[in-house]
Motif scaffolding. Structure first.
Motif, PDB file in Angstrom:
ATOM      1  N   ASN A 145       0.807  -1.225   0.000  1.00  0.00           N
ATOM      2  CA  ASN A 145       0.000   0.000   0.000  1.00  0.00           C
ATOM      3  C   ASN A 145       0.840   1.276   0.000  1.00  0.00           C
ATOM      4  O   ASN A 145       0.317   2.362   0.238  1.00  0.00           O
ATOM      5  CB  ASN A 145      -0.945  -0.010   1.209  1.00  0.00           C
ATOM      6  CG  ASN A 145      -0.186  -0.129   2.520  1.00  0.00           C
ATOM      7  OD1 ASN A 145       1.042  -0.115   2.505  1.00  0.00           O
ATOM      8  ND2 ASN A 145      -0.883  -0.234   3.622  1.00  0.00           N
ATOM      9  N   GLY A 146       2.145   1.133  -0.253  1.00  0.00           N
ATOM     10  CA  GLY A 146       3.002   2.319  -0.342  1.00  0.00           C
ATOM     11  C   GLY A 146       3.439   2.888   0.997  1.00  0.00           C
ATOM     12  O   GLY A 146       4.113   3.918   1.034  1.00  0.00           O
ATOM     13  N   ALA A 147       3.097   2.208   2.092  1.00  0.00           N
ATOM     14  CA  ALA A 147       3.363   2.790   3.411  1.00  0.00           C
ATOM     15  C   ALA A 147       4.430   2.044   4.204  1.00  0.00           C
ATOM     16  O   ALA A 147       4.563   2.241   5.408  1.00  0.00           O
ATOM     17  CB  ALA A 147       2.067   2.843   4.215  1.00  0.00           C
ATOM     18  N   ALA A 148       5.213   1.202   3.537  1.00  0.00           N
ATOM     19  CA  ALA A 148       6.170   0.368   4.277  1.00  0.00           C
ATOM     20  C   ALA A 148       7.305   1.175   4.891  1.00  0.00           C
ATOM     21  O   ALA A 148       7.505   2.345   4.570  1.00  0.00           O
ATOM     22  CB  ALA A 148       6.734  -0.708   3.353  1.00  0.00           C
ATOM     23  N   MET A 149       8.020   0.538   5.783  1.00  0.00           N
ATOM     24  CA  MET A 149       9.241   1.048   6.402  1.00  0.00           C
ATOM     25  C   MET A 149       9.009   2.306   7.241  1.00  0.00           C
ATOM     26  O   MET A 149       9.826   3.215   7.243  1.00  0.00           O
ATOM     27  CB  MET A 149      10.334   1.265   5.348  1.00  0.00           C
ATOM     28  CG  MET A 149      10.828  -0.033   4.741  1.00  0.00           C
ATOM     29  SD  MET A 149      11.360  -1.289   5.940  1.00  0.00           S
ATOM     30  CE  MET A 149      12.865  -0.567   6.548  1.00  0.00           C
ATOM     31  N   GLU A 150       7.909   2.308   7.973  1.00  0.00           N
ATOM     32  CA  GLU A 150       7.720   3.343   8.982  1.00  0.00           C
ATOM     33  C   GLU A 150       8.523   2.915  10.213  1.00  0.00           C
ATOM     34  O   GLU A 150       7.970   2.556  11.250  1.00  0.00           O
ATOM     35  CB  GLU A 150       6.233   3.524   9.303  1.00  0.00           C
ATOM     36  CG  GLU A 150       5.469   4.291   8.258  1.00  0.00           C
ATOM     37  CD  GLU A 150       5.908   5.750   8.106  1.00  0.00           C
ATOM     38  OE1 GLU A 150       6.658   6.261   8.951  1.00  0.00           O
ATOM     39  OE2 GLU A 150       5.491   6.382   7.112  1.00  0.00           O
ATOM     40  N   VAL A 151       9.838   2.962  10.069  1.00  0.00           N
ATOM     41  CA  VAL A 151      10.716   2.419  11.113  1.00  0.00           C
ATOM     42  C   VAL A 151      10.552   3.161  12.436  1.00  0.00           C
ATOM     43  O   VAL A 151      10.825   2.615  13.497  1.00  0.00           O
ATOM     44  CB  VAL A 151      12.205   2.425  10.712  1.00  0.00           C
ATOM     45  CG1 VAL A 151      12.453   1.526   9.521  1.00  0.00           C
ATOM     46  CG2 VAL A 151      12.701   3.822  10.432  1.00  0.00           C
ATOM     47  N   GLY A 152      10.110   4.399  12.386  1.00  0.00           N
ATOM     48  CA  GLY A 152       9.923   5.145  13.624  1.00  0.00           C
ATOM     49  C   GLY A 152       8.800   4.588  14.477  1.00  0.00           C
ATOM     50  O   GLY A 152       8.707   4.904  15.664  1.00  0.00           O
ATOM     51  N   HIS A 153       7.970   3.747  13.857  1.00  0.00           N
ATOM     52  CA  HIS A 153       6.777   3.298  14.575  1.00  0.00           C
ATOM     53  C   HIS A 153       6.772   1.798  14.821  1.00  0.00           C
ATOM     54  O   HIS A 153       5.782   1.108  14.602  1.00  0.00           O
ATOM     55  CB  HIS A 153       5.521   3.807  13.865  1.00  0.00           C
ATOM     56  CG  HIS A 153       5.552   5.298  13.741  1.00  0.00           C
ATOM     57  ND1 HIS A 153       5.289   6.137  14.793  1.00  0.00           N
ATOM     58  CD2 HIS A 153       5.954   6.101  12.719  1.00  0.00           C
ATOM     59  CE1 HIS A 153       5.464   7.399  14.418  1.00  0.00           C
ATOM     60  NE2 HIS A 153       5.877   7.402  13.159  1.00  0.00           N
ATOM     61  N   ILE A 154       7.940   1.296  15.258  1.00  0.00           N
ATOM     62  CA  ILE A 154       7.989  -0.028  15.867  1.00  0.00           C
ATOM     63  C   ILE A 154       8.163   0.220  17.369  1.00  0.00           C
ATOM     64  O   ILE A 154       8.713   1.248  17.771  1.00  0.00           O
ATOM     65  CB  ILE A 154       9.137  -0.894  15.287  1.00  0.00           C
ATOM     66  CG1 ILE A 154      10.496  -0.186  15.414  1.00  0.00           C
ATOM     67  CG2 ILE A 154       8.872  -1.210  13.826  1.00  0.00           C
ATOM     68  CD1 ILE A 154      11.679  -1.054  14.999  1.00  0.00           C
ATOM     69  N   THR A 155       7.669  -0.698  18.162  1.00  0.00           N
ATOM     70  CA  THR A 155       7.687  -0.500  19.627  1.00  0.00           C
ATOM     71  C   THR A 155       9.070  -0.739  20.212  1.00  0.00           C
ATOM     72  O   THR A 155       9.750  -1.692  19.849  1.00  0.00           O
ATOM     73  CB  THR A 155       6.781  -1.525  20.336  1.00  0.00           C
ATOM     74  OG1 THR A 155       5.551  -1.558  19.667  1.00  0.00           O
ATOM     75  CG2 THR A 155       6.574  -1.152  21.791  1.00  0.00           C
ATOM     76  N   LEU A 156       9.446   0.112  21.127  1.00  0.00           N
ATOM     77  CA  LEU A 156      10.661  -0.141  21.884  1.00  0.00           C
ATOM     78  C   LEU A 156      10.273  -0.426  23.327  1.00  0.00           C
ATOM     79  O   LEU A 156      10.924  -1.187  24.032  1.00  0.00           O
ATOM     80  CB  LEU A 156      11.562   1.104  21.844  1.00  0.00           C
ATOM     81  CG  LEU A 156      13.038   0.849  21.694  1.00  0.00           C
ATOM     82  CD1 LEU A 156      13.324   0.028  20.468  1.00  0.00           C
ATOM     83  CD2 LEU A 156      13.801   2.152  21.629  1.00  0.00           C
ATOM     84  N   MET A 157       9.196   0.182  23.752  1.00  0.00           N
ATOM     85  CA  MET A 157       8.808   0.110  25.155  1.00  0.00           C
ATOM     86  C   MET A 157       7.292   0.162  25.230  1.00  0.00           C
ATOM     87  O   MET A 157       6.696   1.248  25.238  1.00  0.00           O
ATOM     88  CB  MET A 157       9.411   1.330  25.867  1.00  0.00           C
ATOM     89  CG  MET A 157       9.268   1.305  27.348  1.00  0.00           C
ATOM     90  SD  MET A 157      10.436   0.200  28.107  1.00  0.00           S
ATOM     91  CE  MET A 157      11.862   1.290  28.211  1.00  0.00           C
ATOM     92  N   ARG A 158       6.699  -1.019  25.245  1.00  0.00           N
ATOM     93  CA  ARG A 158       5.238  -1.100  25.282  1.00  0.00           C
ATOM     94  C   ARG A 158       4.686  -0.258  26.438  1.00  0.00           C
ATOM     95  O   ARG A 158       5.211  -0.306  27.540  1.00  0.00           O
ATOM     96  CB  ARG A 158       4.823  -2.551  25.457  1.00  0.00           C
ATOM     97  CG  ARG A 158       3.348  -2.724  25.261  1.00  0.00           C
ATOM     98  CD  ARG A 158       2.912  -4.163  25.335  1.00  0.00           C
ATOM     99  NE  ARG A 158       1.639  -4.267  24.664  1.00  0.00           N
ATOM    100  CZ  ARG A 158       0.532  -4.731  25.258  1.00  0.00           C
ATOM    101  NH1 ARG A 158       0.581  -5.150  26.496  1.00  0.00           N
ATOM    102  NH2 ARG A 158      -0.596  -4.773  24.594  1.00  0.00           N
ATOM    103  N   SER A 159       3.654   0.514  26.167  1.00  0.00           N
ATOM    104  CA  SER A 159       3.021   1.398  27.156  1.00  0.00           C
ATOM    105  C   SER A 159       3.967   2.492  27.637  1.00  0.00           C
ATOM    106  O   SER A 159       3.768   3.074  28.698  1.00  0.00           O
ATOM    107  CB  SER A 159       2.506   0.625  28.376  1.00  0.00           C
ATOM    108  OG  SER A 159       1.767  -0.491  27.982  1.00  0.00           O
TER     109      SER A 159
END
Lengths: 314, 314
Positions: A154-168
């Motif tokens: 869908n053209g939106a891949a690699m939003e690397v800033g939005h993977i979790t590092l610290m849940r909650s």
């Protein structure tokens, strides 16, 4: 053969004429019309393209195509910018609008993807699997897989800033908590530095900056650390650990041959790179002395986005 | 044309003869020789292959190739199993060893990758970009990108169990802390259920299981939740949230068209899927009503690994 590359940003539009080898013959920029209609932004881009072509001395007939790198998600096949919140674009048919002004093939792509593509195209020895990340106000990225820019279905891949590092954990601009960007962006580094100054007003960093906090940037902690300051070194070590933690995730998933780090802070060079490499090689998923991803500073930096956009049409 | 697929596991070796359409004509299994030399394991595999061919009634000459799905990281080009800690393999030339027994082309791949490939090959309407994850003792996964199995430059890609969910959190078997696998595996679900029983001995779940904790499995909380038990519902809700959190990361990076969930627990069907879908659609990176990844239960489950291994040579 020549190619027009446009790097459409929230504040500036950069535009350049690029030759087949990635040399920028001429470039210029103009302010992005603020909170304006897509039509006006496209008109501004078209004006800029004309000026840049004229100043470059290249014949119009020798221009092959126009490539636009834009924030947000792109339907590159149909030339539609699907969504970009910072310039208020929602399903804008950039290709069609642009072609109302200039009769050339128009390609579009996400800005971080274009930067990844530019870095890839400019490499002497190509790594067909590589990831590029850029550390700035946020954390962006792009990937080249099997020699092709990877954009997801869908053209939106690699939003690397939005993977979790610290849940909650810390609230992120995307609405989730604990995203990589909330910890590993240069904005987060600046926040960490400001907190340190508040909490340690009698430290060298505290004394120097407590009365002029507005002059603190991402560079502040690095500068102090280079001068042997303990506080600066602590902040740099903590922040590079956070940056590296997310890189471990990206590598454990994608195992690219090369991972490039871009953004202004990457001028810190080995001072940034060495602690990251150390952390990554310690915490990477142990797969028995396999060859490991090389981590390097991106080579082309500010121009990569423009060149990558131009090369969407190469 | 027929293909041999082998699913090499820590406890069992499964082997089957598969036709071009993915039908398993005959399959059998044998225990994996425990803590034994690679040569003996390969010998056992070769014996099994011969028995399975014989029992299938297929002519030896109609067998095209042998595919082996193995735990660990594979150099698929050279047919070398680079590393697998649970069967103590380190740079084992599986192809060469196997061909000392049987003169056929031999292909190898990681087991979760093979399962992903099997699911892909068996799809009626192919999704060229898809991710498969399997929830079990650990969390494994594989990806198909542009219609090809994606293994990364070193054969170790898609270790989805080893992305961070909670920095500095629970210790993971890989040495890092806070990995997805430590929270979202079925082992973690079982642990959560046991903790709940310890902490709530007078709850229905506590009363039922406090004296027979060894009978608690990943299914226990789901069964209780289905029967309307609050404790069970709480555990299921917490665990599916953890599973979904990691899926958000995978989707924000790869934006596959389809994400398949496999492993025994996926028999819970919509009871597993619905809370996951809800969580994902709430926390996914907001990209303005773009088409979103479909999340489904894997269709072929236990046979996918075997079929995918067989189809490495198709």
């Amino acid at each position: 053969m020549y190619y027009i590359g446009i790097d459409l940003g929230g504040t500036d539009i950069k535009c350049g004429v690029v030759d087949y080898d990635g040399n920028i013959l001429y470039k210029a920029s103009a302010p992005t019309p603020a909170s304006d209609s897509p039509e006006n932004i496209v008109f501004e881009m078209a004006q800029l393209v004309s000026r840049v072509i004229e100043s470059s001395g290249v014949e119009k007939g020798d221009i092959q195509s126009i490539g636009i790198g834009s924030p947000g998600s792109c339907d590159s096949k149909n030339g539609v910018l699907l969504y970009a919140n910072n310039i208020n674009f929602d399903r804008v048919p950039l290709r069609t609008l642009m072609q109302q002004h200039i009769d050339l093939p128009v390609f579009i792509g996400n800005d971080a993807n274009c930067a990844a593509w530019g870095e890839y195209c400019m490499m002497e020895k190509k790594c067909p699997n590589m990831v590029f990340i850029t550390l700035g106000t946020g954390v962006g990225g792009g990937a080249v897989i099997n020699g092709r820019l990877y954009e997801g279905f869908n053209g939106a891949a690699m939003e690397v800033g939005h993977i979790t590092l610290m849940r909650s954990g810390k609230k992120c601009t995307c609405g989730r908590r604990g995203c990589y960007e909330a910890y590993a962006s240069v904005s987060a580094l600046k926040e960490m530095t400001l907190s340190y100054i508040d909490e340690n007003p009698e430290s060298p960093l505290g004394k120097k900056y407590k009365d002029c906090k507005s002059s603190v940037t991402g560079k502040t902690a690095f500068d102090a650390a280079r001068e042997g300051d303990d506080g600066g070194a602590q902040i740099v070590s903590r922040w590079t650990g956070l940056v590296a933690e997310g890189l471990v995730d990206i590598i454990n998933l994608l195992q690219p041959e090369l991972l490039l780090i871009g953004g202004g802070i990457s001028r810190e060079g080995d001072f940034l790179l060495n602690p990251i490499k150390e952390y990554v090689s310690k915490y990477i998923y142990n797969c028995g002395n396999l060859p490991q991803t090389r981590i390097e500073i991106a080579a082309h930096q500010n121009d990569a986005g423009l060149i990558g956009a131009a090369f969407l049409g190469r």
